[in-house]
Design an enzyme around this catalytic site. Sequence first.
Site, short mmCIF file in Angstrom:
data_model
loop_
_atom_site.label_atom_id
_atom_site.label_comp_id
_atom_site.label_asym_id
_atom_site.label_seq_id
_atom_site.Cartn_x
_atom_site.Cartn_y
_atom_site.Cartn_z
N GLY A 11 0.83 -1.12 -0.04
CA GLY A 11 0.02 -0.06 -0.01
C GLY A 11 0.81 1.24 0.06
N ARG A 72 0.86 -5.12 -5.97
CA ARG A 72 1.07 -6.20 -5.17
C ARG A 72 1.41 -6.95 -6.33
NH1 ARG A 72 -0.53 -4.75 0.07
NH2 ARG A 72 -2.35 -3.19 -0.07
N ASP A 103 5.07 -5.08 5.72
CA ASP A 103 5.67 -6.18 6.45
C ASP A 103 5.78 -7.34 5.16
OD1 ASP A 103 5.79 -7.85 8.75
OD2 ASP A 103 4.12 -9.24 7.85
N THR A 125 4.37 2.44 5.81
CA THR A 125 3.15 1.93 5.64
C THR A 125 2.22 2.91 6.58
OG1 THR A 125 1.37 0.28 6.20
CG2 THR A 125 3.50 0.19 7.19
N ILE A 126 0.89 3.41 6.48
CA ILE A 126 0.34 4.12 7.19
C ILE A 126 -0.03 3.65 8.70
CG2 ILE A 126 -0.69 5.71 5.68
CD1 ILE A 126 -3.35 4.50 6.18
N ASP A 127 -0.14 2.10 8.66
CA ASP A 127 -0.78 1.43 9.92
C ASP A 127 0.21 1.44 11.00
OD1 ASP A 127 -2.99 0.78 8.37
OD2 ASP A 127 -2.11 -1.11 7.60
N ASP A 129 2.42 -0.96 11.68
CA ASP A 129 2.23 -2.41 12.12
C ASP A 129 3.37 -2.83 11.89
OD1 ASP A 129 2.26 -2.46 9.59
OD2 ASP A 129 0.23 -3.71 9.30
N ARG A 171 -6.26 -2.82 10.33
CA ARG A 171 -7.05 -4.11 10.22
C ARG A 171 -6.33 -4.86 11.43
NH1 ARG A 171 -6.41 -4.39 4.64
NH2 ARG A 171 -4.28 -5.03 5.02
N GLU A 187 -14.18 9.90 23.36
CA GLU A 187 -14.69 9.38 24.77
C GLU A 187 -14.19 7.76 24.70
OE1 GLU A 187 -16.45 11.95 23.76
OE2 GLU A 187 -16.57 12.63 25.98
P1 ATP Z 1 0.90 -3.00 3.20
O1 ATP Z 1 1.33 -2.86 4.96
O2 ATP Z 1 0.57 -1.59 3.05
O3 ATP Z 1 -0.22 -4.03 3.08
P2 ATP Z 1 2.87 -4.81 2.46
O4 ATP Z 1 4.18 -4.73 2.11
O5 ATP Z 1 2.56 -5.44 4.03
O6 ATP Z 1 2.16 -3.36 2.63
P3 ATP Z 1 1.61 -7.14 1.01
O7 ATP Z 1 0.49 -7.02 0.02
O8 ATP Z 1 1.64 -7.63 2.22
O9 ATP Z 1 1.90 -5.48 1.23
O10 ATP Z 1 3.17 -7.40 0.14
C1 ATP Z 1 3.38 -6.73 -0.96
C2 ATP Z 1 4.12 -7.66 -2.05
O11 ATP Z 1 5.28 -8.23 -1.41
C3 ATP Z 1 3.31 -8.83 -2.33
O12 ATP Z 1 2.45 -8.59 -3.31
C4 ATP Z 1 4.26 -9.99 -2.87
O13 ATP Z 1 4.75 -9.51 -4.17
C5 ATP Z 1 5.41 -9.70 -1.91
N1 ATP Z 1 5.31 -10.40 -0.79
C6 ATP Z 1 4.54 -10.56 0.30
N2 ATP Z 1 4.79 -11.52 1.15
C7 ATP Z 1 5.54 -12.44 0.52
C8 ATP Z 1 6.28 -13.60 0.88
N3 ATP Z 1 5.93 -14.26 2.04
N4 ATP Z 1 7.20 -13.99 0.08
C9 ATP Z 1 7.39 -13.24 -1.06
N5 ATP Z 1 6.88 -12.22 -1.37
C10 ATP Z 1 5.96 -11.64 -0.50
#
Ligand code: ATP
Length: 319
Positions: A11, A72, A103, A125-127, A129, A171, A187
Amino acid sequence: MKRIAVLTSGGDAPGMNAAVRAVVRSGHYHGLEVFGVYRGYNGLIQGDFKSLTLGSVGDIIHRGGTILHSARCEEFRTEEGRQKAIQQLHKFQIEGLVVIGGDGSFRGAKKLSASGFPAIGIPGTIDNDIPGTDFTIGFDTAVNTVIECIDRIRDTASSHERTYVVEVMGRDAGDIALWAGVAEGAESILIPEAPYELSEIIERLERSRHRDKKHSIIIVAEGVGSGVEIGEQIKQRTGWETRVTVLGHIQRGGSPTAFDRVLASRMGVKAVELLLAGERDKMVAIKDNEVIGIDFDEAFSQKHQPNLALYDLAKILSI
Ligand code: ATP
């Protein structure tokens, strides 16, 4: 090391551009050529690379989103996909990669480094997390966007003596709800990390009414459940006029705050320093206001927790 590359993945988050700029500018400062990879891991697999000059990252520090675009990519989850990506990196003679994302993006980066290709993560990431760092790039901006929106809602809540339930992003992590809730004097703040009782929320609302305060704000992180349903339950139990606002994607965009721009600048410079120091398997983090590198595995072994002291503080202040 002569050539590195940078991409944004997952994201989008405000401040990603400031981080790209910092990687490019500090790379050039150290005599490196820096390539931008477009559309995250998709661009890595397809070889969608472009050499970024100092000027190409001018006038972006204040822009939301990411000039490199984000995506993604299912193919990158496969060994075959990652091998294609590594071939592209070799073809362009790139020796290190900076991944700005969340992550999931870091799990992908970790797999690249496990295959022998140096990769460094920058948490964007804005979360907020991601375990191992106090803050992620984009979180501060998102919280500021949320409070700007709630300030406006509060005007109407006060004029019409209504209770407002505001659902915010988060989430799995309640950080946005928590910080916005404290900043707004809400509140009640409902976060996934802490159980809640509807009766307690209503008692608090009733105490406010006894003090003659007829408007209230309740902030709900999306991971807790539907703000609409919670609003309906409050309305049914109290009979008071209760409205619900779901802020949605408005929280993801916008010009980054000074905090996020500075954080992104510090983290971008650190990522390049880590690559130059021969590190191949780390994410950049901020801990107690110091920007450091920590092993991906160390980060993955931890669980992110919001600042629960803030949660207790909010309860004291909304007595
Ligand atoms: P956000 O916090 O905004 O969701 P994010 O980096 O966690 O960001 P994801 O959709 O979980 O977003 O991961 C982004 C991309 O990273 C995935 O589309 C994929 O290409 C790759 N990715 C995620 N998990 C794995 C994994 N376990 N192994 C290999 N590639 C991964």
